[in-house]
Write an enzyme that holds these catalytic residues in place. Structure first.
Site, PDB file in Angstrom:
ATOM      1  N   LYS A 116       0.819  -1.218   0.000  1.00  0.00           N
ATOM      2  CA  LYS A 116       0.000   0.000   0.000  1.00  0.00           C
ATOM      3  C   LYS A 116       0.852   1.266   0.000  1.00  0.00           C
ATOM      4  CE  LYS A 116      -3.084  -2.997  -0.029  1.00  0.00           C
ATOM      5  NZ  LYS A 116      -3.727  -3.348  -1.309  1.00  0.00           N
ATOM      6  N   LYS A 158      -1.744   2.589   9.273  1.00  0.00           N
ATOM      7  CA  LYS A 158      -2.148   1.489   8.388  1.00  0.00           C
ATOM      8  C   LYS A 158      -0.977   0.566   8.100  1.00  0.00           C
ATOM      9  CE  LYS A 158      -5.805   3.941   5.881  1.00  0.00           C
ATOM     10  NZ  LYS A 158      -6.336   4.287   4.534  1.00  0.00           N
ATOM     11  N   GLU A 200      -1.600   8.244   7.878  1.00  0.00           N
ATOM     12  CA  GLU A 200      -2.433   9.127   7.056  1.00  0.00           C
ATOM     13  C   GLU A 200      -3.256  10.017   7.971  1.00  0.00           C
ATOM     14  OE1 GLU A 200      -4.970   6.827   4.508  1.00  0.00           O
ATOM     15  OE2 GLU A 200      -3.404   6.516   3.011  1.00  0.00           O
ATOM     16  N   LEU A 203      -9.731  10.743   7.691  1.00  0.00           N
ATOM     17  CA  LEU A 203     -10.933  11.411   7.170  1.00  0.00           C
ATOM     18  C   LEU A 203     -12.102  10.884   7.995  1.00  0.00           C
ATOM     19  CD1 LEU A 203     -10.257  11.253   3.313  1.00  0.00           C
ATOM     20  CD2 LEU A 203      -9.657  13.041   4.929  1.00  0.00           C
ATOM     21  N   LYS A 237     -18.453  -4.921   2.050  1.00  0.00           N
ATOM     22  CA  LYS A 237     -19.457  -4.118   1.365  1.00  0.00           C
ATOM     23  C   LYS A 237     -20.793  -4.846   1.399  1.00  0.00           C
ATOM     24  CE  LYS A 237     -15.822  -2.194  -1.444  1.00  0.00           C
ATOM     25  NZ  LYS A 237     -14.949  -2.520  -2.589  1.00  0.00           N
ATOM     26  N   GLU A 287      -6.147   2.853  -2.089  1.00  0.00           N
ATOM     27  CA  GLU A 287      -5.495   1.650  -2.600  1.00  0.00           C
ATOM     28  C   GLU A 287      -6.087   1.242  -3.932  1.00  0.00           C
ATOM     29  OE1 GLU A 287      -7.073  -1.811   0.176  1.00  0.00           O
ATOM     30  OE2 GLU A 287      -6.429  -0.140   1.428  1.00  0.00           O
ATOM     31  N   ASN A 289      -7.237  -2.217  -6.353  1.00  0.00           N
ATOM     32  CA  ASN A 289      -7.487  -3.652  -6.466  1.00  0.00           C
ATOM     33  C   ASN A 289      -7.195  -4.084  -7.896  1.00  0.00           C
ATOM     34  OD1 ASN A 289      -8.507  -3.696  -3.790  1.00  0.00           O
ATOM     35  ND2 ASN A 289     -10.412  -2.859  -4.574  1.00  0.00           N
ATOM     36  N   ARG A 291      -8.010  -6.985  -9.304  1.00  0.00           N
ATOM     37  CA  ARG A 291      -8.850  -8.137  -9.638  1.00  0.00           C
ATOM     38  C   ARG A 291     -10.211  -7.678 -10.179  1.00  0.00           C
ATOM     39  NH1 ARG A 291      -9.263  -7.067  -4.092  1.00  0.00           N
ATOM     40  NH2 ARG A 291     -11.397  -6.497  -3.519  1.00  0.00           N
ATOM     41  N   VAL A 294     -16.364  -8.111  -6.700  1.00  0.00           N
ATOM     42  CA  VAL A 294     -17.718  -8.624  -6.457  1.00  0.00           C
ATOM     43  C   VAL A 294     -18.759  -7.699  -7.099  1.00  0.00           C
ATOM     44  CG1 VAL A 294     -19.430  -9.203  -4.685  1.00  0.00           C
ATOM     45  CG2 VAL A 294     -17.006  -9.705  -4.269  1.00  0.00           C
TER      46      VAL A 294
HETATM   47  C1  MV4 Z   1      -9.233   5.444   5.939  1.00  0.00           C
HETATM   48  C2  MV4 Z   1     -10.337   5.974   6.642  1.00  0.00           C
HETATM   49  C3  MV4 Z   1     -10.261   7.276   7.069  1.00  0.00           C
HETATM   50  N1  MV4 Z   1      -9.149   8.032   6.810  1.00  0.00           N
HETATM   51  N2  MV4 Z   1      -8.162   6.225   5.718  1.00  0.00           N
HETATM   52  C4  MV4 Z   1     -10.866   0.960   5.658  1.00  0.00           C
HETATM   53  C5  MV4 Z   1     -10.630  -0.068   4.607  1.00  0.00           C
HETATM   54  C6  MV4 Z   1      -9.386   0.351   3.942  1.00  0.00           C
HETATM   55  N3  MV4 Z   1      -9.443  -0.006   2.566  1.00  0.00           N
HETATM   56  C7  MV4 Z   1      -9.305   1.804   4.153  1.00  0.00           C
HETATM   57  N4  MV4 Z   1     -10.202   2.118   5.209  1.00  0.00           N
HETATM   58  C8  MV4 Z   1     -10.295   3.379   5.708  1.00  0.00           C
HETATM   59  N5  MV4 Z   1      -9.238   4.190   5.476  1.00  0.00           N
HETATM   60  C9  MV4 Z   1      -8.132   7.484   6.149  1.00  0.00           C
HETATM   61  N6  MV4 Z   1      -7.054   8.212   5.927  1.00  0.00           N
HETATM   62  C10 MV4 Z   1     -11.435   5.155   6.868  1.00  0.00           C
HETATM   63  C11 MV4 Z   1     -11.424   3.849   6.401  1.00  0.00           C
HETATM   64  C12 MV4 Z   1     -12.604   3.080   6.658  1.00  0.00           C
HETATM   65  C13 MV4 Z   1     -13.425   2.651   5.604  1.00  0.00           C
HETATM   66  C14 MV4 Z   1     -13.118   2.913   4.273  1.00  0.00           C
HETATM   67  C15 MV4 Z   1     -13.932   2.484   3.253  1.00  0.00           C
HETATM   68  C16 MV4 Z   1     -15.107   1.801   3.544  1.00  0.00           C
HETATM   69  C17 MV4 Z   1     -15.436   1.547   4.842  1.00  0.00           C
HETATM   70  C18 MV4 Z   1     -14.604   1.958   5.892  1.00  0.00           C
HETATM   71  C19 MV4 Z   1     -14.963   1.691   7.212  1.00  0.00           C
HETATM   72  C20 MV4 Z   1     -14.144   2.070   8.237  1.00  0.00           C
HETATM   73  C21 MV4 Z   1     -12.958   2.771   7.945  1.00  0.00           C
END
Ligand code: MV4
Length: 457
Positions: A116, A158, A200, A203, A237, A287, A289, A291, A294
Site C-alpha cells: 500500500k 495502516k 495518514e 478522514l 461491502k 489503494e 485492487n 482483480r 464482487v
Molecule cells: C481510511 C479511513 C479514514 N481516513 N483512511 C478501511 C478499509 C481500507 N481499505 C481503508 N479504510 C479506511 N481508510 C483514512 N485516511 C477510513 C477507512 C474506513 C473505511 C473505508 C472504506 C469503507 C469503509 C470503511 C470503514 C471504516 C474505515
C-alpha cells in the site's frame, strides 16, 4: 483467443466467468473441493477436476493442485476470480513459468499495488490525489510523532501489507500515537508477516467511491465511472451503486480521466479498481485492487460493457477496442449482496436451500450459483448471490429493488434479504445521504431490531 480456460474459483463468480467464456466460445474447466462436488459451477463447466478437501488452503489455494488440473485438462489460461489467489503475484509468476496465462494484470502490477505504501507513492507520481500521509513507512515513534504533527490529528496508522481495513489504528492525539503504532505493527506482523506501517490524516466522514478501469498494456486505457460502496459492515461491502449519489458528471469525468491516464502510463493490462475516500468534494486515493470485484455488475449494468469478457480478451493479448468516447453511462444500478446470515445478528447460516425463487423482469439481474436442494457448505464466505437492479434513474432503480426483494424467496436458511427490505425503505438511503459509517451506526441504534421480524406483505 484461448481454446480452454480453467476457473480457479467457486460460487457465483465461477459461474460469471463460465458465462463470459461460453460467449467467447472458450471451453471451461471447473475445479472444486470435495465440499463443492455438487456446486453449480461444476455442473455447468465442460470439465471438472477435484483439487482437494474442503479447507481453501488445501483446495482453492493449492497451487500444485491447480497446476496439475491445468496440465491434465490442457487449459491454456486460468481465471482466478476474486479472493483466493486473485492478487497473489507469485502465483501469476508460477503460472507464467508453466506457460499458463494468468487472466489478470502483470505480476509486477499486482505486487506494486499489494504494497500500500508503494501503491501510494506510484499514485502520487501518476498525478492521482492521495490522502495526506507519511512519505513512506514510519520507523521510530519520534519520526511518527513529527509526521503526525505536520499532518494534524486525528491520524490513522495502516499496515503496508494490509488493505481491506485490517491492521488499522486511529490516534486522536499525540498521546494515542505510540499505542496505535505498536498495535498496528503487532496486528500487521501477525496477519501479513510484515510489520511495516504508514500514517495518514484520518478522514472522519468520507464516502467510499471507487473507479473502474480497463487497460490493455498496449497504450490504451479507459475508465468506466465510479461505484459508491460506502454502505459496509466490518469492512464487507453490503450495497453498491452507480452513479454515486454524491457525484455529478464533470466530477466523474475528471477523476475518471486521471485514473485512465495513470493506467495508460503504467501499462496496466486488465480490469482494475482505484479506491478513493471522498469528502467535501475531494477525492483521496487509498489503494488499488487488481482483480475483478464482487460489485463489477453495477458498472456493467450502466455501461453495457462485459468486464469479464474484456478481461479475458486483454489477457489473450487483444487490444482494447472500446474507446473512452464509446463508454456511455445509462441510468442507475444498485447491487445488494445477499449473504447466508441472519439479517439482524449476521450469524452465518449455512445449510440446505429448501426452496429458491429468484426475482426477474425488466432491469433485474441475479448473479448466484445456488439452486433449490443445494446445501451451502460452512467452509467458505457466506455470499449466496447478488441482486442487481437497473433503472433509468435512481428512483426507478429503488422501486425495482423494492419489488425484486419482495419477490425473492430463499427458504431453509437465514439471509440478509430482510436487511435490504429495510434499507430500501429508509429515508437516508432513499435520499443517498450516507457515508462509510452510516450502516454500522444504523445497526448499533437498533435499525434491524424491529425489522428482524419483518414479513413481506
Ligand atoms: C481510511 C479511513 C479514514 N481516513 N483512511 C478501511 C478499509 C481500507 N481499505 C481503508 N479504510 C479506511 N481508510 C483514512 N485516511 C477510513 C477507512 C474506513 C473505511 C473505508 C472504506 C469503507 C469503509 C470503511 C470503514 C471504516 C474505515
Amino acid at each position: 483467443m484461448f481454446e480452454k480456460i480453467l476457473i480457479a474459483n467457486r460460487g457465483e463468480i465461477a459461474l460469471r466467468i463460465l458465462r463470459a467464456a461460453k460467449e467467447l466460445g472458450i471451453a471451461t474447466v471447473a475445479v472444486h473441493s470435495t465440499a463443492d462436488a455438487h456446486a453449480m459451477h461444476v455442473k455447468l463447466a465442460d470439465e471438472s477436476v477435484c483439487i482437494g478437501p474442503p479447507p481453501a488452503r488445501e483446495s482453492y489455494l493449492n497451487i500444485p493442485a491447480l497446476l496439475g488440473a491445468c496440465e491434465i485438462t490442457g487449459a491454456e489460461a486460468l481465471h482466478p476470480g476474486y479472493g483466493f489467489l486473485a492478487e497473489n503475484a507469485r502465483f501469476a509468476e508460477i503460472l507464467a513459468d508453466h506457460h499458463i496465462v494468468f487472466i489478470g494484470p502483470k505480476p509486477e502490477h499486482i505486487r506494486l499495488m499489494g504494497d500500500k505504501i508503494e501503491a501510494k507513492t506510484t499514485a502520487i507520481r501518476l498525478g492521482i490525489p492521495c490522502v495526506p500521509g507519511s512519505p513512506g513507512a514510519v520507523t521510530g515513534d519520534k519520526e511518527a510523532a513529527a509526521i503526525a504533527r505536520t499532518l494534524g490529528f486525528p491520524v490513522i496508522v495502516k499496515a503496508a501489507a494490509g488493505g481491506g481495513g485490517r491492521g488499522m489504528k486511529v490516534a486522536r492525539s499525540a498521546n494515542d500515537l505510540p499505542v496505535a503504532l505498536e498495535m498496528a505493527r503487532i496486528e500487521a506482523k501477525a496477519a501479513f508477516g510484515d510489520d511495516s506501517v504508514y500514517l495518514e490524516r484520518l478522514l472522519e466522514k468520507p464516502r467510499h467511491i471507487e473507479i473502474q478501469v480497463l487497460g490493455d498494456g498496449h497504450g490504451k486505457a479507459v475508465h468506466l465511472g465510479e461505484r459508491d460502496c460506502s454502505l459496509q459492515r466490518r469492512n464487507q461491502k453490503v450495497w453498491e451503486e452507480s452513479p454515486s449519489p454524491a457525484l455529478n458528471a464533470p466530477q466523474r469525468l475528471e477523476i475518471g480521466e486521471i485514473c485512465a491516464n495513470a493506467m495508460r502510463e503504467l501499462g496496466y493490462a486488465s480490469v482494475g479498481t482505484l479506491e478513493f475516500l471522498y469528502e467535501n468534494g475531494k477525492f483521496y486515493f487509498i489503494e488499488m485492487n487488481t482483480r475483478i470485484q464482487v460489485e463489477h455488475p453495477v458498472t456493467e449494468m450502466i455501461t453495457g460493457v462485459d468486464l469479464v469478457n474484456e478481461q479475458i480478451r486483454i489477457a489473450a493479448g487483444s487490444p482494447l477496442t472500446l474507446t473512452q468516447k464509446e463508454v456511455a453511462f445509462q441510468g442507475h444500478a444498485i447491487e445488494c449482496r445477499i449473504n447466508a446470515e441472519h439479517s439482524a445478528t449476521f450469524r452465518p447460516s449455512p445449510g440446505k436451500i429448501a426452496y429458491y425463487h429468484p426475482p426477474g423482469g425488466l432491469g433485474v439481474r441475479v448473479d448466484s450459483a445456488v439452486y433449490a436442494g443445494y446445501s451451502i457448505p460452512p467452509n467458505y464466505d457466506s455470499l449466496v448471490g447478488k441482486l442487481i437492479v437497473h433503472g433509468r434513474n435512481r428512483n426507478e432503480a429503488l422501486m425495482r429493488l423494492r419489488r425484486a426483494l419482495d419477490e425473492f424467496i430463499i427458504d431453509g436458511i437465514d439471509t440478509t434479504i430482510p436487511l435490504f427490505q429495510t434499507l430500501v425503505r429508509n429515508a437516508d438511503i432513499q435520499n443517498g445521504l450516507y457515508d462509510i459509517h452510516w450502516l454500522e451506526r444504523f445497526l448499533a441504534l437498533g435499525g434491524m431490531d424491529e425489522a428482524s421480524a419483518w414479513v413481506s406483505p
